[in-house]
Design an enzyme around this catalytic site. Structure first.
Site, mmCIF file in Angstrom:
data_model
loop_
_atom_site.group_PDB
_atom_site.id
_atom_site.type_symbol
_atom_site.label_atom_id
_atom_site.label_comp_id
_atom_site.label_asym_id
_atom_site.label_seq_id
_atom_site.Cartn_x
_atom_site.Cartn_y
_atom_site.Cartn_z
ATOM 1 N N LEU A 51 0.835 -1.052 -0.185
ATOM 2 C CA LEU A 51 -0.106 0.021 0.158
ATOM 3 C C LEU A 51 1.043 1.324 0.165
ATOM 4 O O LEU A 51 1.955 1.134 0.491
ATOM 5 C CB LEU A 51 -1.189 0.124 1.202
ATOM 6 C CG LEU A 51 -2.040 -0.983 1.385
ATOM 7 C CD1 LEU A 51 -2.636 -0.649 2.723
ATOM 8 C CD2 LEU A 51 -3.191 -0.715 0.170
ATOM 9 N N ASP A 52 0.414 2.328 -0.617
ATOM 10 C CA ASP A 52 1.172 3.372 -0.506
ATOM 11 C C ASP A 52 1.438 4.090 0.635
ATOM 12 O O ASP A 52 0.424 3.799 1.686
ATOM 13 C CB ASP A 52 0.652 4.654 -1.701
ATOM 14 C CG ASP A 52 0.615 4.564 -3.062
ATOM 15 O OD1 ASP A 52 1.569 3.563 -3.185
ATOM 16 O OD2 ASP A 52 -0.262 4.767 -3.632
ATOM 17 N N ARG A 53 2.337 4.944 1.089
ATOM 18 C CA ARG A 53 2.573 5.144 2.401
ATOM 19 C C ARG A 53 1.419 6.063 2.953
ATOM 20 O O ARG A 53 0.890 6.011 4.275
ATOM 21 C CB ARG A 53 3.585 6.181 2.533
ATOM 22 C CG ARG A 53 4.220 6.613 4.041
ATOM 23 C CD ARG A 53 5.640 7.490 3.828
ATOM 24 N NE ARG A 53 5.439 8.820 3.131
ATOM 25 C CZ ARG A 53 4.934 9.854 4.065
ATOM 26 N NH1 ARG A 53 4.980 9.859 5.314
ATOM 27 N NH2 ARG A 53 4.779 10.948 3.554
#
Length: 247
Positions: A51-53
């Site tokens: 997942l993106d940050r």
């Protein structure tokens, strides 16, 4: 927070702003490092996906090598795997004729025209990666000066980098708080350097993009039994949505 756990796997609700893997910029404060520190006796922990940050929500971590191999094969093949996200958008996405539940296909490739090396763009070029998302507008509310916002359920048919955010931006309804595909892509670089201005924060409205991995359903990688993992909408997005008024 733990969403689900058995002897084979662990599912957690990843907080926003927490990177999943160590990188050149983030070394110790990552999801995998925190899990390893909390579980020093664990023989094996491996992230099944990314997942993106800034994206919050469900993440699966394998606790055995057998589960890790099986899970990654499942997610790559996408057989009986459904990933559903919730997003809050500036504006209301539709099919172009007012229909707000629709399937959207646009291929994606790296945007070589951007100074930001992580930015993607939609493309009809032969080498672009096919991407499809199903959007379902759940509710529309109003903000200051009558601006419209939508709560959108987004179901991935493919899993390309930044797919949901790029598709929504291409439809004219970028995700609230998106520094890369929102009102000014230069905000992404300023945020990375800790140099966001008060004007940036006012335009973005949230300190992170309002995208949440809400539900992941799949057969259990080892037992084959149906597994539905859910993480509730986090307080920052829920509070923002609750601050808006009926359209």
């Amino acid at each position: 927070p733990v969403v689900y756990e058995d002897e084979h796997l662990l599912a957690v609700d990843k907080p926003a702003m927490l990177p999943v893997h160590p990188t050149a910029r983030y070394h110790n404060n990552t999801l995998i490092k925190m899990l390893q520190a909390e579980r020093p006796d664990a023989a094996f922990l491996s992230l099944g996906h990314r997942l993106d940050r800034e994206t919050s929500g469900v993440m699966i971590v394998s606790k055995t090598r057998a589960c890790d191999r099986a899970l990654k094969k499942q997610l790559q093949a996408r057989v009986d795997v459904t990933k559903t996200y919730l997003a809050v958008t500036w504006g209301v996405p539709d099919r172009g004729d007012g229909v707000r539940t629709f399937r959207y296909e646009r291929s994606i490739e790296l945007d070589l025209g951007s100074a930001l090396r992580v930015k993607m763009k939609t493309s009809d070029a032969p080498g672009a990666l096919y991407a499809a998302t199903v959007f379902d507008v759940q509710e529309v509310l109003s903000g200051a000066a009558g601006a419209s916002y939508a709560l959108v359920r987004c179901t991935l048919e493919t899993g390309r980098q930044h797919q949901i955010r790029l598709h929504l931006a291409t439809l004219g309804a970028p995700v609230v708080g998106d520094k890369l595909y929102g009102p000014d892509e230069r905000a992404f670089a300023r945020a990375a350097d800790g140099e966001l201005t008060p004007q940036d924060l006012a335009r973005l409205e949230l300190p992170r993009h309002a995208l949440h991995a809400w539900r992941l359903s799949l057969p259990h990688p080892i037992t084959g039994l149906p597994l539905v993992l859910e993480a509730p909408l986090p307080p920052d997005i829920a509070d923002f949505w609750g601050s808006l008024t009926p359209a």
